[in-house]
Design a protein around this motif. Structure first.
Motif, PDB file in Angstrom:
ATOM      1  N   LYS A 184      10.030  19.567 -16.991  1.00 32.76           N
ATOM      2  CA  LYS A 184      10.080  20.838 -16.248  1.00 32.76           C
ATOM      3  C   LYS A 184       8.959  20.898 -15.212  1.00 32.76           C
ATOM      4  O   LYS A 184       9.148  21.418 -14.107  1.00 32.76           O
ATOM      5  CB  LYS A 184       9.993  22.008 -17.213  1.00 32.76           C
ATOM      6  N   LEU A 185       7.774  20.381 -15.598  1.00 31.06           N
ATOM      7  CA  LEU A 185       6.657  20.352 -14.655  1.00 31.06           C
ATOM      8  C   LEU A 185       6.997  19.478 -13.450  1.00 31.06           C
ATOM      9  O   LEU A 185       6.692  19.835 -12.296  1.00 31.06           O
ATOM     10  CB  LEU A 185       5.407  19.832 -15.355  1.00 31.06           C
ATOM     11  N   SER A 186       7.633  18.344 -13.693  1.00 28.34           N
ATOM     12  CA  SER A 186       8.028  17.459 -12.591  1.00 28.34           C
ATOM     13  C   SER A 186       9.076  18.115 -11.708  1.00 28.34           C
ATOM     14  O   SER A 186       9.050  17.978 -10.477  1.00 28.34           O
ATOM     15  CB  SER A 186       8.561  16.138 -13.151  1.00 28.34           C
ATOM     16  N   ALA A 187      10.019  18.833 -12.318  1.00 28.14           N
ATOM     17  CA  ALA A 187      11.036  19.535 -11.538  1.00 28.14           C
ATOM     18  C   ALA A 187      10.405  20.627 -10.675  1.00 28.14           C
ATOM     19  O   ALA A 187      10.745  20.776  -9.489  1.00 28.14           O
ATOM     20  CB  ALA A 187      12.085  20.130 -12.469  1.00 28.14           C
ATOM     21  N   LEU A 201       0.831  -1.207   0.000  1.00 30.18           N
ATOM     22  CA  LEU A 201       0.000   0.000   0.000  1.00 30.18           C
ATOM     23  C   LEU A 201       0.866   1.258   0.000  1.00 30.18           C
ATOM     24  O   LEU A 201       0.553   2.238  -0.686  1.00 30.18           O
ATOM     25  CB  LEU A 201      -0.926  -0.007   1.222  1.00 30.18           C
ATOM     26  N   ALA A 202       1.964   1.230   0.767  1.00 31.19           N
ATOM     27  CA  ALA A 202       2.857   2.389   0.815  1.00 31.19           C
ATOM     28  C   ALA A 202       3.481   2.653  -0.557  1.00 31.19           C
ATOM     29  O   ALA A 202       3.567   3.799  -1.009  1.00 31.19           O
ATOM     30  CB  ALA A 202       3.950   2.169   1.855  1.00 31.19           C
ATOM     31  N   LEU A 203       3.913   1.586  -1.236  1.00 31.17           N
ATOM     32  CA  LEU A 203       4.503   1.747  -2.569  1.00 31.17           C
ATOM     33  C   LEU A 203       3.466   2.232  -3.573  1.00 31.17           C
ATOM     34  O   LEU A 203       3.783   3.029  -4.469  1.00 31.17           O
ATOM     35  CB  LEU A 203       5.103   0.419  -3.030  1.00 31.17           C
ATOM     36  N   LEU A 204       2.234   1.782  -3.433  1.00 31.10           N
ATOM     37  CA  LEU A 204       1.167   2.227  -4.325  1.00 31.10           C
ATOM     38  C   LEU A 204       0.913   3.724  -4.176  1.00 31.10           C
ATOM     39  O   LEU A 204       0.742   4.448  -5.164  1.00 31.10           O
ATOM     40  CB  LEU A 204      -0.114   1.440  -4.038  1.00 31.10           C
ATOM     41  N   VAL A 205       0.916   4.181  -2.936  1.00 32.19           N
ATOM     42  CA  VAL A 205       0.697   5.608  -2.681  1.00 32.19           C
ATOM     43  C   VAL A 205       1.905   6.424  -3.106  1.00 32.19           C
ATOM     44  O   VAL A 205       1.771   7.530  -3.654  1.00 32.19           O
ATOM     45  CB  VAL A 205       0.385   5.827  -1.177  1.00 32.19           C
ATOM     46  N   PHE A 206       3.100   5.891  -2.884  1.00 35.97           N
ATOM     47  CA  PHE A 206       4.322   6.636  -3.155  1.00 35.97           C
ATOM     48  C   PHE A 206       4.722   6.613  -4.633  1.00 35.97           C
ATOM     49  O   PHE A 206       5.511   7.461  -5.072  1.00 35.97           O
ATOM     50  CB  PHE A 206       5.479   6.057  -2.321  1.00 35.97           C
ATOM     51  N   PHE A 207       4.163   5.690  -5.419  1.00 35.56           N
ATOM     52  CA  PHE A 207       4.597   5.516  -6.805  1.00 35.56           C
ATOM     53  C   PHE A 207       4.472   6.803  -7.638  1.00 35.56           C
ATOM     54  O   PHE A 207       5.410   7.147  -8.373  1.00 35.56           O
ATOM     55  CB  PHE A 207       3.824   4.382  -7.469  1.00 35.56           C
ATOM     56  N   PRO A 208       3.343   7.545  -7.589  1.00 36.28           N
ATOM     57  CA  PRO A 208       3.279   8.795  -8.367  1.00 36.28           C
ATOM     58  C   PRO A 208       4.362   9.796  -7.983  1.00 36.28           C
ATOM     59  O   PRO A 208       4.906  10.493  -8.851  1.00 36.28           O
ATOM     60  CB  PRO A 208       1.878   9.339  -8.047  1.00 36.28           C
ATOM     61  N   ILE A 209       4.677   9.871  -6.689  1.00 32.28           N
ATOM     62  CA  ILE A 209       5.734  10.778  -6.238  1.00 32.28           C
ATOM     63  C   ILE A 209       7.087  10.322  -6.774  1.00 32.28           C
ATOM     64  O   ILE A 209       7.917  11.135  -7.195  1.00 32.28           O
ATOM     65  CB  ILE A 209       5.751  10.844  -4.702  1.00 32.28           C
ATOM     66  N   LEU A 210       7.301   9.010  -6.763  1.00 28.32           N
ATOM     67  CA  LEU A 210       8.552   8.466  -7.293  1.00 28.32           C
ATOM     68  C   LEU A 210       8.692   8.772  -8.780  1.00 28.32           C
ATOM     69  O   LEU A 210       9.770   9.187  -9.241  1.00 28.32           O
ATOM     70  CB  LEU A 210       8.595   6.955  -7.063  1.00 28.32           C
ATOM     71  N   MET A 211       7.601   8.619  -9.537  1.00 27.39           N
ATOM     72  CA  MET A 211       7.645   8.915 -10.968  1.00 27.39           C
ATOM     73  C   MET A 211       7.906  10.400 -11.218  1.00 27.39           C
ATOM     74  O   MET A 211       8.631  10.767 -12.136  1.00 27.39           O
ATOM     75  CB  MET A 211       6.338   8.490 -11.618  1.00 27.39           C
ATOM     76  N   MET A 212       7.311  11.253 -10.398  1.00 32.44           N
ATOM     77  CA  MET A 212       7.558  12.689 -10.516  1.00 32.44           C
ATOM     78  C   MET A 212       9.026  13.007 -10.266  1.00 32.44           C
ATOM     79  O   MET A 212       9.647  13.781 -11.023  1.00 32.44           O
ATOM     80  CB  MET A 212       6.683  13.456  -9.525  1.00 32.44           C
ATOM     81  N   LEU A 213       9.589  12.392  -9.258  1.00 33.07           N
ATOM     82  CA  LEU A 213      10.991  12.635  -8.925  1.00 33.07           C
ATOM     83  C   LEU A 213      11.914  12.132 -10.033  1.00 33.07           C
ATOM     84  O   LEU A 213      12.866  12.816 -10.414  1.00 33.07           O
ATOM     85  CB  LEU A 213      11.317  11.947  -7.602  1.00 33.07           C
TER      86      LEU A 213
END
Length: 277
Positions: free
Chosen positions: A244-247, A22-34
């Protein structure tokens, strides 16, 4: 089936696996943004996305050069911390009176205050915009500070009310018998005893104000815009500049994530207030 799951869970490995999943599922969008923040624009739009590439920090430099990140970050700090301080100044006396001197309609008043959070913000956008325009407060941090204060005030009052209710009233009565007035009672007894609750409330209010985008985008532009306003400028008729949006999003999230990391205990306490007594 439920019995088998229960037996498996007794070994101690099922629950951690579920929590990590569940933690990885929630964190995945943040990881992709980074990850995307360190890609070029060409790499950012690749399908399927690549996870092995030569990272670049060019996007972060372009964000500062194009958008003046520091200016928007300072505006976010001013509005988030300013609105929190103002909300506490109003909410502490209000919660004090409701917790220790309740009246017949105190609970109704609290429920009414909380019900205002259910009002769609877009429903009051036009009158608030006109008021700010007439008062000359468009594109000012003062307008955002006042609006954020009013938006978060119901939650701040509710949280402080919950904390104050746990303080024995006998302590305040004893201080009153010793000759303390209302201000002294709040300053020397109530605030020290509820310092943890006030800190939790303040942190949650800062996070909510920092993440607020609707009012910032609609009432400000270049002068008083927050980081939410800055991020919205990366959408153009030509499309989205994903790298650039992700940055920009990473730079916008970083300060509040760092603050939340160091104050996670207080944030969890604030988010779960009243759940466990």
């Amino acid at each position: 089936m439920a019995k088998n799951v229960s037996l498996i869970d007794q070994t101690g490995w099922l629950r951690p696996i579920i929590c990590w999943a569940l933690a990885l599922l929630v964190f995945f969008p943040i990881l992709m943004m980074l990850i995307t923040a360190f890609k070029t624009e060409q790499q950012a739009i690749e399908i399927p996305p690549s996870f092995i590439f030569e990272p670049t920090v060019e996007n972060f430099g372009l964000v500062q050069e194009r958008s003046d990140y520091l200016k928007f970050a300072i505006n976010s700090v001013i509005t988030a911390f300013g609105s929190t301080i103002l909300a506490l100044i109003i909410a502490i006396p209000a919660a004090y009176s409701m917790a220790f001197y309740p009246k017949k309609h105190t609970k109704d008043m609290l429920l009414w205050m909380l019900s205002t959070k259910m009002l769609p913000a877009v429903g009051v956008l036009v009158p608030i915009y006109i008021l700010c325009q007439k008062a000359g407060l468009l594109d000012t941090t003062l307008a955002l500070t006042i609006i954020y204060t009013l938006v978060n005030l119901p939650i701040v009052v509710w949280m402080l009310f919950s904390y104050f209710k746990d303080i024995p009233r006998d302590i305040l009565e004893a201080v009153r018998l010793d000759g303390a007035d209302t201000l002294g009672e709040i300053r020397h007894v109530l605030l020290p005893l509820s310092l943890g609750g006030i800190a939790s409330t303040a942190l949650l209010s800062i996070v909510l104000s920092w993440n607020e985008a609707f009012w910032s985008i609609n009432l400000t532009s270049a002068n008083a815009g927050t980081l939410a306003t800055m991020i919205s400028t990366y959408s153009s008729p030509e499309g989205l500049f994903w790298a650039k949006l992700s940055a920009a999003s990473t730079l916008a999230c970083a300060p509040i994530v760092i603050l939340g990391w160091f104050c996670q205990k207080q944030l969890v306490q604030g988010l779960t207030f009243g759940a466990v007594k």
